[in-house]
Design an enzyme around this catalytic site. Structure first.
Site, PDB file in Angstrom:
ATOM      1  N   ARG A   1      10.753  -9.712  19.737  1.00  0.00           N
ATOM      2  CA  ARG A   1      10.656 -10.734  20.785  1.00  0.00           C
ATOM      3  C   ARG A   1      11.921 -10.802  21.632  1.00  0.00           C
ATOM      4  O   ARG A   1      11.920 -11.400  22.704  1.00  0.00           O
ATOM      5  CB  ARG A   1      10.354 -12.104  20.170  1.00  0.00           C
ATOM      6  CG  ARG A   1       9.030 -12.119  19.403  1.00  0.00           C
ATOM      7  CD  ARG A   1       8.763 -13.477  18.802  1.00  0.00           C
ATOM      8  NE  ARG A   1       8.728 -14.537  19.793  1.00  0.00           N
ATOM      9  CZ  ARG A   1       7.670 -14.853  20.524  1.00  0.00           C
ATOM     10  NH1 ARG A   1       6.541 -14.206  20.367  1.00  0.00           N
ATOM     11  NH2 ARG A   1       7.727 -15.819  21.410  1.00  0.00           N
TER      12      ARG A   1
ATOM     13  N   GLU B   1      12.121  -4.915 -10.191  1.00  0.00           N
ATOM     14  CA  GLU B   1      13.074  -5.995 -10.473  1.00  0.00           C
ATOM     15  C   GLU B   1      14.277  -5.969  -9.540  1.00  0.00           C
ATOM     16  O   GLU B   1      14.966  -6.965  -9.375  1.00  0.00           O
ATOM     17  CB  GLU B   1      13.563  -5.927 -11.922  1.00  0.00           C
ATOM     18  CG  GLU B   1      12.498  -6.259 -12.944  1.00  0.00           C
ATOM     19  CD  GLU B   1      11.772  -7.558 -12.624  1.00  0.00           C
ATOM     20  OE1 GLU B   1      12.423  -8.610 -12.685  1.00  0.00           O
ATOM     21  OE2 GLU B   1      10.574  -7.511 -12.322  1.00  0.00           O
TER      22      GLU B   1
ATOM     23  N   ASP C   1      11.319 -20.987  23.494  1.00  0.00           N
ATOM     24  CA  ASP C   1      11.031 -21.041  22.063  1.00  0.00           C
ATOM     25  C   ASP C   1      11.701 -22.275  21.480  1.00  0.00           C
ATOM     26  O   ASP C   1      12.860 -22.545  21.760  1.00  0.00           O
ATOM     27  CB  ASP C   1      11.584 -19.789  21.341  1.00  0.00           C
ATOM     28  CG  ASP C   1      10.538 -18.699  21.245  1.00  0.00           C
ATOM     29  OD1 ASP C   1       9.361 -18.994  21.528  1.00  0.00           O
ATOM     30  OD2 ASP C   1      10.897 -17.564  20.900  1.00  0.00           O
TER      31      ASP C   1
ATOM     32  N   PRO D   1      16.022 -11.127  -2.037  1.00  0.00           N
ATOM     33  CA  PRO D   1      16.040 -12.576  -2.286  1.00  0.00           C
ATOM     34  C   PRO D   1      17.462 -13.120  -2.440  1.00  0.00           C
ATOM     35  O   PRO D   1      17.692 -14.319  -2.335  1.00  0.00           O
ATOM     36  CB  PRO D   1      15.232 -12.753  -3.569  1.00  0.00           C
ATOM     37  CG  PRO D   1      14.915 -11.405  -4.086  1.00  0.00           C
ATOM     38  CD  PRO D   1      15.351 -10.379  -3.099  1.00  0.00           C
TER      39      PRO D   1
HETATM   40  C1  9D3 Z   1      10.941 -11.280 -11.215  1.00  0.00           C
HETATM   41  C2  9D3 Z   1      12.135 -10.824 -10.467  1.00  0.00           C
HETATM   42  N1  9D3 Z   1      12.873 -11.849  -9.793  1.00  0.00           N
HETATM   43  C3  9D3 Z   1      13.432 -12.898 -10.571  1.00  0.00           C
HETATM   44  C4  9D3 Z   1      12.948 -14.197 -10.006  1.00  0.00           C
HETATM   45  C5  9D3 Z   1      13.855 -11.242  -8.941  1.00  0.00           C
HETATM   46  C6  9D3 Z   1      13.169 -10.655  -7.790  1.00  0.00           C
HETATM   47  C7  9D3 Z   1      13.271  -9.301  -7.530  1.00  0.00           C
HETATM   48  C8  9D3 Z   1      12.607  -8.766  -6.442  1.00  0.00           C
HETATM   49  C9  9D3 Z   1      12.430 -11.456  -6.937  1.00  0.00           C
HETATM   50  C10 9D3 Z   1      11.765 -10.902  -5.849  1.00  0.00           C
HETATM   51  C11 9D3 Z   1      11.857  -9.557  -5.622  1.00  0.00           C
HETATM   52  C12 9D3 Z   1      11.149  -8.972  -4.453  1.00  0.00           C
HETATM   53  N2  9D3 Z   1      11.478  -9.684  -3.217  1.00  0.00           N
HETATM   54  C13 9D3 Z   1      12.101  -9.108  -2.212  1.00  0.00           C
HETATM   55  O1  9D3 Z   1      12.382  -7.927  -2.274  1.00  0.00           O
HETATM   56  C14 9D3 Z   1      12.501  -9.904  -1.062  1.00  0.00           C
HETATM   57  C15 9D3 Z   1      12.358 -11.310  -0.788  1.00  0.00           C
HETATM   58  C16 9D3 Z   1      11.767 -12.385  -1.533  1.00  0.00           C
HETATM   59  O2  9D3 Z   1      11.217 -12.241  -2.623  1.00  0.00           O
HETATM   60  N3  9D3 Z   1      11.827 -13.635  -0.981  1.00  0.00           N
HETATM   61  C17 9D3 Z   1      12.393 -13.878   0.227  1.00  0.00           C
HETATM   62  N4  9D3 Z   1      12.958 -12.914   0.941  1.00  0.00           N
HETATM   63  C18 9D3 Z   1      12.932 -11.650   0.431  1.00  0.00           C
HETATM   64  S1  9D3 Z   1      13.599 -10.314   1.189  1.00  0.00           S
HETATM   65  C19 9D3 Z   1      13.168  -9.285  -0.030  1.00  0.00           C
END
Ligand code: 9D3
Length: 268
Positions: free
Chosen positions: A153, A115, A168, A87
């Site tokens: 793709r 986490e 696209d 994220p």
């Molecule tokens: C409760 C933990 N979070 C605080 C808001 C941090 C967090 C850690 C791990 C939030 C999501 C994740 C798991 N998500 C991913 O590994 C992830 C992801 C996503 O959640 N949203 C958009 N793209 C991606 S790429 C990997």
């Protein structure tokens, strides 16, 4: 194109990888995807992949050694790029998909859970972090599948007709035009008569105009960045003259188009 995935949930990928377009690409050997279980790279007898965070706080953190060991084991002599699905990453775009596909590197995708992952994985083996959007998921597996599908793709021969890839919407910077198929009447709604006219020039113009109209109405941010042809600028001006609900947005965009700035920099 070669892609390796590391996850604690390899089974999530099986159906995805055997279905349709991607299944065929893998069968044709144009695409090679392997999925690896992180637990296979643990050293202890319980195959632990997570532990409590140093400094305290809730939740669990994925331990660094299995990830580092897995990436090093999967790296061979060909150039590779290790991508952490996260994220915190840069948002995935069509431009980045094209660059990654063109880069011809062995891609190693890391899918985290819990986490997060011990920071030292990034410091040692990760080249790049990618997010799929600003919303919270439970792990990197679905984002990895999003990336794999988008990349597949770009593999020659995966999408039936090459024009499909070129047409696209994002490649053109526009949304798609509306599609219709049989039956001719649905809930009293007729297919637009131009589509059954057999007049191919008229159909092309209608679709082009509809694509502009949809983009003005739904994603004006895309239109500002699109490199529009003379013909498309004319359609845009027409839509503006129609005086629809799109009028204000279209007028603004026509002004930008006439300033000839619309092909250069995005708004702001
Ligand atoms: C409760 C933990 N979070 C605080 C808001 C941090 C967090 C850690 C791990 C939030 C999501 C994740 C798991 N998500 C991913 O590994 C992830 C992801 C996503 O959640 N949203 C958009 N793209 C991606 S790429 C990997």
């Amino acid at each position: 194109m070669r892609i390796s995935v590391i996850t604690i949930f390899p089974e999530l990928f099986r159906e995805f990888l055997s279905t349709s377009l991607i299944g065929r690409a893998i069968e044709s050997e144009a695409l090679e995807v392997s999925v690896h279980n992180l637990r296979d790279f643990t050293e202890d007898k319980h195959q632990s992949v997570d532990d409590e965070p140093y400094g305290g706080g809730g939740g669990m953190v994925m331990m660094a050694p299995p990830w580092i060991g897995a990436v090093r084991a999967l790296r061979t002599d060909v150039p590779s790029r290790c991508v952490l699905m996260s994220p915190q990453g840069r948002r995935l775009t069509d431009a980045r998909v094209q660059e990654l596909a063109a880069g011809n590197e062995h891609l190693i995708l890391l899918c985290g859970r819990y986490e997060g992952i011990d920071e030292r994985v990034q410091l040692t083996v990760v080249d790049e972090e990618i997010s799929v959007g600003d919303f919270v998921l439970s792990g990197g597996e679905l984002p990895a599948m999003v990336l794999i599908e988008a990349l597949s793709r770009e593999v020659p021969g995966v999408v039936g007709q090459p024009e499909c890839v070129e047409q696209d919407s994002f490649r053109q910077g526009l949304l798609d035009f509306p599609h219709y198929t049989r039956p001719q009447v649905v809930e009293g709604l007729q297919v637009p008569s131009v589509l059954v006219s057999g007049d191919h020039a008229a159909i092309r113009a209608w679709r082009g105009r509809q694509a502009i109209r949809a983009t003005v109405g739904k994603r004006p941010d895309l239109l500002v960045q699109a490199a529009l042809s003379e013909e498309q600028l004319e359609w845009l001006a027409e839509i503006e003259r129609e005086g629809s609900e799109y009028q204000t947005a279209a007028k603004d965009l026509v002004t930008r188009a006439e300033d000839k700035d619309n092909t250069k920099s995005p708004r702001e």
